[in-house]
Design an enzyme around this catalytic site. Sequence first.
Site, PDB file in Angstrom:
ATOM      1  N   LYS A  22       0.841  -1.221   0.000  1.00  0.00           N
ATOM      2  CA  LYS A  22       0.000   0.000   0.000  1.00  0.00           C
ATOM      3  C   LYS A  22       0.864   1.254   0.000  1.00  0.00           C
ATOM      4  O   LYS A  22       0.657   2.166  -0.792  1.00  0.00           O
ATOM      5  CB  LYS A  22      -0.899  -0.015   1.237  1.00  0.00           C
ATOM      6  CG  LYS A  22      -1.472   1.331   1.635  1.00  0.00           C
ATOM      7  CD  LYS A  22      -2.252   1.217   2.933  1.00  0.00           C
ATOM      8  CE  LYS A  22      -2.613   2.547   3.543  1.00  0.00           C
ATOM      9  NZ  LYS A  22      -1.495   3.220   4.219  1.00  0.00           N
ATOM     10  N   ASN A  23       1.847   1.296   0.895  1.00  0.00           N
ATOM     11  CA  ASN A  23       2.589   2.548   1.053  1.00  0.00           C
ATOM     12  C   ASN A  23       3.606   2.784  -0.064  1.00  0.00           C
ATOM     13  O   ASN A  23       4.149   3.879  -0.177  1.00  0.00           O
ATOM     14  CB  ASN A  23       3.280   2.589   2.428  1.00  0.00           C
ATOM     15  CG  ASN A  23       2.274   2.804   3.543  1.00  0.00           C
ATOM     16  OD1 ASN A  23       1.107   3.093   3.285  1.00  0.00           O
ATOM     17  ND2 ASN A  23       2.705   2.647   4.789  1.00  0.00           N
ATOM     18  N   CYS A 116      -5.744   8.165   8.166  1.00  0.00           N
ATOM     19  CA  CYS A 116      -6.181   7.650   9.465  1.00  0.00           C
ATOM     20  C   CYS A 116      -5.868   8.648  10.579  1.00  0.00           C
ATOM     21  O   CYS A 116      -4.819   9.299  10.565  1.00  0.00           O
ATOM     22  CB  CYS A 116      -5.479   6.333   9.763  1.00  0.00           C
ATOM     23  SG  CYS A 116      -6.217   4.945   8.915  1.00  0.00           S
ATOM     24  N   ARG A 121      -0.475  14.446  12.699  1.00  0.00           N
ATOM     25  CA  ARG A 121      -0.123  14.318  11.289  1.00  0.00           C
ATOM     26  C   ARG A 121       0.003  15.676  10.571  1.00  0.00           C
ATOM     27  O   ARG A 121      -0.696  15.949   9.586  1.00  0.00           O
ATOM     28  CB  ARG A 121      -1.100  13.391  10.574  1.00  0.00           C
ATOM     29  CG  ARG A 121      -1.253  12.071  11.290  1.00  0.00           C
ATOM     30  CD  ARG A 121      -1.825  10.999  10.431  1.00  0.00           C
ATOM     31  NE  ARG A 121      -0.809  10.327   9.623  1.00  0.00           N
ATOM     32  CZ  ARG A 121      -1.087   9.351   8.766  1.00  0.00           C
ATOM     33  NH1 ARG A 121      -2.320   8.970   8.590  1.00  0.00           N
ATOM     34  NH2 ARG A 121      -0.119   8.769   8.077  1.00  0.00           N
ATOM     35  N   ASP A 308       3.325   0.739  12.143  1.00  0.00           N
ATOM     36  CA  ASP A 308       2.142   0.093  11.547  1.00  0.00           C
ATOM     37  C   ASP A 308       1.952  -1.344  12.032  1.00  0.00           C
ATOM     38  O   ASP A 308       0.957  -1.986  11.695  1.00  0.00           O
ATOM     39  CB  ASP A 308       2.247   0.109  10.008  1.00  0.00           C
ATOM     40  CG  ASP A 308       1.967   1.492   9.430  1.00  0.00           C
ATOM     41  OD1 ASP A 308       1.640   2.416  10.198  1.00  0.00           O
ATOM     42  OD2 ASP A 308       2.082   1.655   8.198  1.00  0.00           O
ATOM     43  N   ARG A 400      -9.032  -0.051   3.618  1.00  0.00           N
ATOM     44  CA  ARG A 400      -8.066   0.979   3.191  1.00  0.00           C
ATOM     45  C   ARG A 400      -6.740   0.349   2.809  1.00  0.00           C
ATOM     46  O   ARG A 400      -6.010   0.892   1.973  1.00  0.00           O
ATOM     47  CB  ARG A 400      -7.775   1.960   4.338  1.00  0.00           C
ATOM     48  CG  ARG A 400      -8.903   2.832   4.734  1.00  0.00           C
ATOM     49  CD  ARG A 400      -8.361   3.903   5.639  1.00  0.00           C
ATOM     50  NE  ARG A 400      -7.700   4.884   4.801  1.00  0.00           N
ATOM     51  CZ  ARG A 400      -7.947   6.186   4.823  1.00  0.00           C
ATOM     52  NH1 ARG A 400      -8.811   6.661   5.687  1.00  0.00           N
ATOM     53  NH2 ARG A 400      -7.332   7.000   4.024  1.00  0.00           N
TER      54      ARG A 400
HETATM   55  C1  UD1 Z   1       3.679   6.907   6.352  1.00  0.00           C
HETATM   56  C2  UD1 Z   1       2.765   5.751   6.095  1.00  0.00           C
HETATM   57  C3  UD1 Z   1       2.172   5.237   7.387  1.00  0.00           C
HETATM   58  C4  UD1 Z   1       3.264   4.955   8.391  1.00  0.00           C
HETATM   59  C5  UD1 Z   1       4.202   6.146   8.541  1.00  0.00           C
HETATM   60  C6  UD1 Z   1       5.410   5.864   9.442  1.00  0.00           C
HETATM   61  C7  UD1 Z   1       1.864   6.232   3.890  1.00  0.00           C
HETATM   62  C8  UD1 Z   1       0.667   6.571   3.060  1.00  0.00           C
HETATM   63  N1  UD1 Z   1       1.692   6.167   5.203  1.00  0.00           N
HETATM   64  O1  UD1 Z   1       2.867   7.955   6.876  1.00  0.00           O
HETATM   65  O2  UD1 Z   1       1.463   4.039   7.101  1.00  0.00           O
HETATM   66  O3  UD1 Z   1       2.653   4.698   9.626  1.00  0.00           O
HETATM   67  O4  UD1 Z   1       4.706   6.536   7.263  1.00  0.00           O
HETATM   68  O5  UD1 Z   1       6.114   4.778   8.982  1.00  0.00           O
HETATM   69  O6  UD1 Z   1       2.935   5.956   3.380  1.00  0.00           O
HETATM   70  N2  UD1 Z   1       5.628  14.541  10.678  1.00  0.00           N
HETATM   71  C9  UD1 Z   1       5.708  15.891  10.991  1.00  0.00           C
HETATM   72  N3  UD1 Z   1       5.559  16.781   9.965  1.00  0.00           N
HETATM   73  C10 UD1 Z   1       5.351  16.395   8.676  1.00  0.00           C
HETATM   74  C11 UD1 Z   1       5.285  15.009   8.380  1.00  0.00           C
HETATM   75  C12 UD1 Z   1       5.432  14.107   9.415  1.00  0.00           C
HETATM   76  O7  UD1 Z   1       5.888  16.260  12.140  1.00  0.00           O
HETATM   77  O8  UD1 Z   1       5.226  17.263   7.814  1.00  0.00           O
HETATM   78  C13 UD1 Z   1       5.773  13.565  11.772  1.00  0.00           C
HETATM   79  C14 UD1 Z   1       4.513  12.706  11.958  1.00  0.00           C
HETATM   80  O9  UD1 Z   1       3.538  13.366  12.741  1.00  0.00           O
HETATM   81  C15 UD1 Z   1       5.099  11.485  12.628  1.00  0.00           C
HETATM   82  C16 UD1 Z   1       6.488  11.363  11.997  1.00  0.00           C
HETATM   83  O10 UD1 Z   1       6.788  12.637  11.443  1.00  0.00           O
HETATM   84  O11 UD1 Z   1       5.270  11.740  14.010  1.00  0.00           O
HETATM   85  C17 UD1 Z   1       6.569  10.328  10.896  1.00  0.00           C
HETATM   86  O12 UD1 Z   1       5.537  10.566   9.959  1.00  0.00           O
HETATM   87  P1  UD1 Z   1       5.701  10.153   8.438  1.00  0.00           P
HETATM   88  O13 UD1 Z   1       6.838   9.201   8.301  1.00  0.00           O
HETATM   89  O14 UD1 Z   1       5.693  11.376   7.608  1.00  0.00           O
HETATM   90  O15 UD1 Z   1       4.357   9.358   8.191  1.00  0.00           O
HETATM   91  P2  UD1 Z   1       3.437   9.433   6.934  1.00  0.00           P
HETATM   92  O16 UD1 Z   1       4.248   9.667   5.698  1.00  0.00           O
HETATM   93  O17 UD1 Z   1       2.276  10.313   7.229  1.00  0.00           O
END
Ligand code: UD1
Length: 421
Positions: A22-23, A116, A121, A308, A400
């Site tokens: 998925k990711n 989710c 986020r 995850d 999802r």
């Molecule tokens: C992706 C995955 C999700 C997985 C996560 C961590 C997808 C669609 N989703 O989510 O399944 O759980 O990686 O492996 O690929 N953060 C910030 N600012 C930002 C972006 C992120 O502070 O602009 C923080 C987030 O709140 C979190 C951490 O960074 O605490 C990691 O998030 P991130 O790796 O970006 O997760 P996603 O890409 O949203």
Amino acid sequence: MNKICIKGPSKLIGDIKISGSKNSVLPILILSLFLDGEVIIKNVPNIFDVNIVIKLLIYIGSKIEYSNSTYYINNKFINTSSIPYEFASKIRASIWIIAPLLYRFNCVNTFFPGGCSIGLRPIDLHIYALKKLGVLFELNNNIISAKINGSFFGSIINLNKISVGATITSISAAILAEGTTIIKNSSKEPEVIDVINFLNMLGANIIGAGTNEIKVIGKKKLNNIGKSYYIPFDRIETGTFLIAAAISRGNITCENVKFDRLKIVLNKLKNTGASINVGNDFINLNMNSKRPKSVSLYTFPYPGFPTDMQPQFSILNSIGTGSSYIIENIFENRFTHVNELISMGANIIIKNNKIIFYGVNNLFGSIIEAKDLRSSISLVLAGSIAIGETIINNINYINRGYENIFSKLKSIGLNFKLFFD
Ligand code: UD1
């Protein structure tokens, strides 16, 4: 369908063909927008989030055909860079559309991404990275308006937190930038490597996949003609089925997988007392009818333990022998499964970002509620081993991220009925 009724306990046994990740597939489908011509994406899972991305691509003008898990995407006729709320707000992945549409139109209008509810986020790192590459933003309420002055410009991006999403945003905006971009503290997740492999296949020049510093040498244009990309297996789906075997004292083989993306998960599963056997394209977990030992862990960016998989290990620790803890370091609100487990008889305490487990012999059927993707599958796992009947409301979240999940669960012996609205 919005409800599942599970009769437990069952010993889960069988072989499961694991679907595409998925990711990996979500950003890859969206970043295909950098191309004018056709691109073929194979082994695409049929899941809700993919369906939203496909609808979004069609909405902006992609011509898309589908057959046998393969999408044939032609992006020659993209005609808008305004993304409606109904698409942007449904999935986190919608944030990745900004860079390719800026490349095509110089301006984009979209909304803050959905996904989710597992924490705050924020998207500050995405915005920071894009600004460094020359993007100008106006952010009003949840509306995003972005523009560039003809091109992206290479830069040094220093991510103050490791982020899968922001690493992908940074890379994608840099591939066609003027000059070179260095991304520091980049994510090493396998899904980021998949995205890099895909973009390099399209002609991008990205160096350092799987390390904490990625270099992107900007190109003038990408030049893929009719090449295809095969989406690798989903490591989280794999881990989920291995947990299903471990908690039910069963025996499951996951097919179409490679163990190297699951090293830390397999190490933890070994510590439960499971027998694990890996081959070239399979992983087998046999619990030999024993109760698993609980295992302590903390979530961390790859190669650390994946967030995850945290809810699934929470089920294991609820019924494993001994006491254990899990520390959630990535998302602030990823404990929605805990109260539901307590109502099933689990002995668990939450202290800030730490869950403490005192393993019980059995869980018991209850009426519970799923609140996000990974908690929904985890509660199904809990229902599979609970004595009596477990009813899980809002089970739709599961679609999802898990392809054909109910037929897969049936094939390994889960006894359940689905109820539709
Ligand atoms: C992706 C995955 C999700 C997985 C996560 C961590 C997808 C669609 N989703 O989510 O399944 O759980 O990686 O492996 O690929 N953060 C910030 N600012 C930002 C972006 C992120 O502070 O602009 C923080 C987030 O709140 C979190 C951490 O960074 O605490 C990691 O998030 P991130 O790796 O970006 O997760 P996603 O890409 O949203």
